[in-house]
Write an enzyme that holds these catalytic residues in place. Structure first.
Site, mmCIF file in Angstrom:
data_model
loop_
_atom_site.group_PDB
_atom_site.id
_atom_site.type_symbol
_atom_site.label_atom_id
_atom_site.label_comp_id
_atom_site.label_asym_id
_atom_site.label_seq_id
_atom_site.Cartn_x
_atom_site.Cartn_y
_atom_site.Cartn_z
ATOM 1 N N SER B 23 0.856 -1.196 0.000
ATOM 2 C CA SER B 23 0.000 0.000 0.000
ATOM 3 C C SER B 23 0.884 1.235 0.000
ATOM 4 O O SER B 23 1.777 1.346 -0.849
ATOM 5 C CB SER B 23 -0.934 -0.067 1.210
ATOM 6 O OG SER B 23 -1.858 0.965 1.177
ATOM 7 N N HIS B 50 -2.784 -0.967 -3.250
ATOM 8 C CA HIS B 50 -3.909 -0.046 -3.044
ATOM 9 C C HIS B 50 -3.666 1.211 -3.878
ATOM 10 O O HIS B 50 -2.672 1.896 -3.681
ATOM 11 C CB HIS B 50 -4.019 0.357 -1.572
ATOM 12 C CG HIS B 50 -4.365 -0.809 -0.681
ATOM 13 N ND1 HIS B 50 -4.051 -0.833 0.648
ATOM 14 C CD2 HIS B 50 -4.992 -1.977 -0.958
ATOM 15 C CE1 HIS B 50 -4.484 -1.975 1.172
ATOM 16 N NE2 HIS B 50 -5.047 -2.688 0.215
ATOM 17 N N ASP B 143 -4.800 -4.534 5.741
ATOM 18 C CA ASP B 143 -5.219 -5.431 4.656
ATOM 19 C C ASP B 143 -4.079 -6.412 4.374
ATOM 20 O O ASP B 143 -2.911 -6.039 4.398
ATOM 21 C CB ASP B 143 -5.540 -4.597 3.404
ATOM 22 C CG ASP B 143 -6.173 -5.442 2.299
ATOM 23 O OD1 ASP B 143 -6.786 -6.478 2.613
ATOM 24 O OD2 ASP B 143 -6.065 -5.045 1.130
#
Lengths: 299, 212
Positions: B23, B50, B143
């Site tokens: 991310s 992401h 995540d």
């Protein structure tokens, strides 16, 4: 030569476990096939040609939160408890959408497709897989701003009747409005987005005149037939859930539902490229996946 | 680089997929790892990063331009191939099918993310079992932790970037708190590690006996 200190040991299950692993996987596959067959025979919803990874993910999620041991147990519940089936049906249909999802798509419709639709005295539009309706109303707004709405008929269909009820209500959570407003502006909106809704508590209700030319109807792309003489068909992010075989069936259905020179709009990551019917379409806006049926079918 | 010179699996194993979740800070991390891989690297790599739903996926084109290995965005039903790094398209979840082709989904965000690392990791763990390597790099949320745990449960090898070495430590830290990784590596150790793991499955003579 090798320094022992340089090793990291990893704890890995061994081969007897591999046998167990394969055994369990095989059962899961059989159970999933049987579950989908049971759903088809009992309720006539056909998920057999859906992407398995997606179906499996959704089914296992329901199995876990229902405290079931395995899919055989779930199959029993499906056959004897209609309300449980309806819960699973909601899991299996994807109803996530937003107003003016992919603003650049709506901008392309406005710039490239609307000028062509303006030539027609009456326009028929089919939104297949409309879910809770956000994108249908987005198109209604666009057509209104382009002065075409009064001579348009929109058919908005989905197999999920609960999602259709939500679509008919035109009521959406207020916390999405900021995103929708931003999308609307990026999509080339010419008014203030606030003109299209009234806020009440934590919801908004869309302007009721947007509904005037929309018919919401129950239609299943997998098992139902042609929806005729359309000038434009939208079906965005539905084909990604289908196998190639089912994609082919649905694209044929669209081809037969379009007028010559009618438009077909797919999702950003969907394509006609691998379809048997690709030759009957030309690409109009490549990036936005807007296609046009060739006027001559012998193309 | 001490931790990777002899890696050690108790039996020969051919890895069929490397799944990477990343991310915030991903641009630097990926530009370190991907260009260091050889053109014909034998294990398909899938990067779930992401990114904004409105992104034009510039990162993918940039990585492709600076790397020997081919970098491309995932297409639906595309088959995973060697010599390729696949990146998740903006605003879609990525899954993998039993026949090693990709599926895409627009279902709700998971951990506020679409694409979500957990979604791909869980799906890949189901398909690849112990022939999967799962990797968590720099990032701000949690995540990927659940997915990494699932990969380990299905017999795969799991790797986390050393949080102290990560641009943003949140995601690697959350992963380590959720499941004990087989390897914790620094950024510049990752590409050589992947190369080593690829060779491990191919050259049986390099195998190291169990219980060293």
């Amino acid at each position: 030569m090798i320094n022992k200190k340089e090793f990291v040991s990893i704890d890995i299950p061994d081969f007897e476990d591999d046998f167990q692993f394969g055994w369990k996987k095989e059962n899961e596959k059989i159970e999933l096939d049987l579950l989908l067959e049971a759903i088809y025979q009992k309720y006539h919803y056909d998920f057999k040609d859906y992407s398995r990874a997606h179906i499996k993910r959704r089914v296992l999620y329901r199995m876990r939160i229902s405290n079931m041991e395995n899919l055989s147990q779930m199959q029993h519940q499906i056959l004897y408890d209609r309300s449980f089936f309806e819960t699973l049906l909601m899991d299996l249909s994807i109803n996530v959408t937003e107003m003016f999802r992919d603003p650049s798509f709506y901008l392309a419709i406005r710039k490239k497709i609307i000028p062509q639709l303006k030539k027609y005295s009456f326009i028929k539009l089919w939104h297949a897989g409309c879910a809770s309706g956000e994108e249908v109303y987005s198109m209604a707004i666009l057509l209104k701003e382009e002065g075409l709405y009064s001579r348009t008929q929109i058919y908005a269909t989905d197999f999920n009747t609960i999602a259709l009820q939500k679509a008919r209500s035109a009521i959406y959570p207020i916390d999405m409005i900021k995103d929708y407003t931003s999308n609307y502006q990026k999509a080339g909106g010419i008014n203030s987005f606030a003109e299209y809704y009234t806020a009440k508590y934590d919801s908004v209700i869309l302007d009721s005149t947007l509904k005037e030319r929309i018919v919401f109807a129950d239609h299943n792309l997998v098992t139902d037939g042609v929806f005729g003489e359309m000038n434009l068909i939208l079906c965005r992010n539905v084909l990604i859930y289908f196998t190639r075989k089912l994609q082919n069936r649905v694209i044929k259905l669209f081809m037969e539902s379009l007028t010559p020179s009618g438009f077909l709009c797919l999702g950003t990551k969907e394509t006609l490229q691998f379809s048997e019917y690709a030759q009957f379409f030309s690409s109009i806006v490549e990036k936005e996946k807007i296609f046009q049926r060739k006027p001559d079918d012998n193309a | 680089m001490g931790t990777i010179t002899g890696a050690l699996l108790s039996k020969p194993r051919v890895f069929r997929c490397i799944a990477i979740g990343v991310s915030a800070g991903g641009m630097h991390a990926l530009s370190t790892i991907i260009p260091a891989l050889p053109k014909d690297f034998p294990i398909p790599i899938v990067v779930i990063q992401h990114i904004s739903p409105l992104s034009d996926n510039y990162t993918t084109r940039y990585l492709d331009s600076i790397s020997r290995i081919h970098v491309k965005e995932v297409d639906e039903k595309e088959r995973l191939r060697r010599g390729t790094v696949y990146t998740a398209p903006p605003n879609y979840h990525v899954l993998v099918e039993e026949d090693e082709t990709f599926s895409l989904s627009v279902e709700e965000r998971i951990n506020f993310a679409r694409p979500s690392v957990d979604v791909f990791f869980e799906s890949a763990a189901e398909v690849y079992g112990d022939s999967l390597i799962g990797v968590i790099l720099t990032g701000a949320n949690s995540d990927g932790s659940k997915g990494l745990k699932k990969i380990k449960e299905e017999g795969g090898v799991i790797v986390v970037q050393d949080p102290q070495n990560a641009e943003v430590e949140g995601m690697p830290k959350a992963a380590i708190e959720t499941v004990t990784p087989h390897f914790v590596l620094k950024l510049d150790e990752l590409a050589p590690f992947f190369v080593k793991m690829a060779k491990h499955g191919r050259k049986k003579t390099e195998l190291i006996p169990e219980n060293i």
